[in-house]
Design a protein around this motif. Structure first.
Motif, short mmCIF file in Angstrom:
data_model
loop_
_atom_site.label_atom_id
_atom_site.label_comp_id
_atom_site.label_asym_id
_atom_site.label_seq_id
_atom_site.Cartn_x
_atom_site.Cartn_y
_atom_site.Cartn_z
N GLU A 174 3.38 -9.20 2.49
CA GLU A 174 4.05 -10.13 3.43
C GLU A 174 4.99 -9.25 4.09
OE1 GLU A 174 5.68 -13.00 0.95
OE2 GLU A 174 3.71 -13.96 0.39
N THR A 175 5.62 -8.44 3.57
CA THR A 175 6.66 -7.51 4.64
C THR A 175 6.08 -6.74 5.57
OG1 THR A 175 8.22 -7.47 2.50
CG2 THR A 175 8.56 -5.91 4.37
N LEU A 176 4.78 -6.14 5.07
CA LEU A 176 4.13 -5.41 6.33
C LEU A 176 3.68 -6.38 7.14
CD1 LEU A 176 2.75 -2.62 6.86
CD2 LEU A 176 0.76 -3.16 5.36
N GLU A 177 3.19 -7.52 6.98
CA GLU A 177 2.52 -8.39 8.04
C GLU A 177 3.72 -8.72 8.98
OE1 GLU A 177 0.14 -12.60 8.39
OE2 GLU A 177 0.77 -11.71 6.49
N GLN A 180 13.34 0.90 18.32
CA GLN A 180 13.26 -0.13 17.55
C GLN A 180 11.75 0.08 16.71
OE1 GLN A 180 14.47 -4.05 18.93
NE2 GLN A 180 16.70 -3.46 19.11
N ILE A 181 10.83 0.15 17.68
CA ILE A 181 9.53 0.17 17.46
C ILE A 181 9.37 1.36 16.78
CG2 ILE A 181 7.34 0.65 18.39
CD1 ILE A 181 7.83 -0.97 20.63
N GLU A 182 9.79 2.46 16.95
CA GLU A 182 9.86 3.87 15.88
C GLU A 182 10.29 3.54 14.56
OE1 GLU A 182 10.80 8.59 16.10
OE2 GLU A 182 11.55 7.20 17.89
N GLN A 183 11.59 2.83 14.49
CA GLN A 183 11.90 2.29 13.19
C GLN A 183 10.95 1.39 12.30
OE1 GLN A 183 15.70 0.75 14.10
NE2 GLN A 183 16.84 2.81 14.30
N LEU A 184 10.62 0.53 13.13
CA LEU A 184 9.40 -0.46 12.44
C LEU A 184 8.45 0.30 11.99
CD1 LEU A 184 9.65 -3.46 14.82
CD2 LEU A 184 10.74 -3.19 12.40
N SER A 185 7.91 1.58 12.61
CA SER A 185 6.67 2.17 12.32
C SER A 185 6.98 2.89 10.94
CB SER A 185 6.25 3.10 13.41
OG SER A 185 5.92 2.62 14.59
N ASN A 186 8.19 3.48 10.89
CA ASN A 186 8.68 4.33 9.48
C ASN A 186 8.84 3.10 8.43
OD1 ASN A 186 8.90 6.42 10.97
ND2 ASN A 186 11.10 6.37 11.66
N LEU A 191 5.30 2.66 7.25
CA LEU A 191 4.60 3.79 6.52
C LEU A 191 5.22 3.66 5.01
CD1 LEU A 191 4.85 6.59 9.00
CD2 LEU A 191 2.65 5.63 8.17
N ARG A 192 6.60 3.39 4.89
CA ARG A 192 7.18 3.26 3.47
C ARG A 192 6.56 2.07 2.76
NH1 ARG A 192 12.24 5.92 2.64
NH2 ARG A 192 12.98 6.93 4.22
N VAL A 193 6.30 0.89 3.52
CA VAL A 193 5.55 -0.06 2.83
C VAL A 193 4.26 0.26 2.27
CG1 VAL A 193 4.77 -2.62 3.05
CG2 VAL A 193 7.26 -1.84 3.59
N HIS A 194 3.70 0.75 3.04
CA HIS A 194 2.18 1.17 2.91
C HIS A 194 2.14 2.10 1.63
CE1 HIS A 194 -0.66 -0.40 5.98
NE2 HIS A 194 0.04 0.00 6.65
N ASP A 195 3.19 2.97 1.78
CA ASP A 195 3.23 4.18 0.55
C ASP A 195 3.48 3.40 -0.88
OD1 ASP A 195 3.36 6.74 -0.58
OD2 ASP A 195 5.45 6.34 -0.79
N GLN A 196 4.34 2.39 -0.81
CA GLN A 196 4.75 1.56 -1.98
C GLN A 196 3.26 0.79 -2.37
OE1 GLN A 196 7.28 1.26 -3.99
NE2 GLN A 196 8.03 3.18 -2.77
#
Length: 219
Positions: free
Chosen positions: A30-33, A78-84, A87-92
């Motif tokens: 849900e967070t990733l979405e 902001q878009i770059e921060q969201l991308s990071n 990536l963290r959420v994907h990793d988790q």
């Protein structure tokens, strides 16, 4: 009693952990979405500022165009921060899914091992020997049944085997008592015309049969 209680507690904790990991995975997805939606929104805002800057440039309004480009830069940050964050959420998500897969695999192997152990405990050498002995008995019973079915009955069962053997011996002796033709002398079969003219029909037939038997025994 204590062992059962410990097993029950362990099973309860395992179920709670599995339920917790599923809830965590759902929350991460849900967070990733949400992050992806926000990123798409900021990208639209950034594109809009670029179009405004182009319009201001055509209108020779340099200051307004620069302000639009500054906003674009903020959106890009902001878009770059969201991308990071994504990536963290994907990793988790990947780590949690791998951990769940490992846990499920271990549980499956443990269940299989317990099932094999239970089967082995339910069997013994005596049980196997009893099964083999029973199978042999059933085979012997079936053999006796087949032999019983093959035994003659009714009219065929009334035949005297000794009497049949004696009759067969008489037939063999009659064949041996027939006169043998001289060795080296070819047996000449009379022509049908001569036999018919010199002997009565019954005598001619008997003579022909005797001659045929002599020829067969001389071979």
């Amino acid at each position: 009693m204590l062992k059962k209680l410990l097993l029950k507690t362990k099973s309860k904790k395992k179920n709670e952990a599995a339920s917790s990991s599923l809830l965590t995975l759902d929350r991460l997805h849900e967070t990733l979405e949400m992050l992806e939606k926000k990123e798409r929104f900021l990208q639209k805002k950034s594109s809009a500022e670029v179009e405004k800057a182009k319009d201001y440039t055509k209108a020779k309004n340099k200051n307004a165009a620069i302000q639009c480009l500054k906003k674009k830069k903020l959106y890009e940050t902001q878009i770059e921060q969201l991308s990071n964050f994504q990536l963290r959420v994907h990793d988790q998500i990947i780590m949690l899914e791998n951990a769940k897969a490992t846990t499920d695999t271990v549980d499956a192997l443990r269940s299989g091992s317990s099932a094999v152990k239970a089967i082995q405990q339910s069997l013994s050498i005596d049980d196997i020997e009893n099964v083999i002995e029973e199978a042999n008995e059933r085979t012997e019973d079936m053999k006796q049944i087949q032999e019983a079915l093959a035994t003659p009955f009714g009219a065929s069962a009334e035949f005297d085997e000794d009497e049949l053997e004696a009759e067969l011996e008489e037939l063999e002796e009659e064949e041996l008592d027939l006169p043998e033709p001289p060795r080296g002398t070819p047996v000449m079969e009379p022509s049908p015309s001569a036999t018919t003219s010199s002997r009565p029909p019954a005598v001619a037939s008997d003579f022909a049969e005797l001659t045929r038997l002599q020829a067969e025994m001389a071979l």
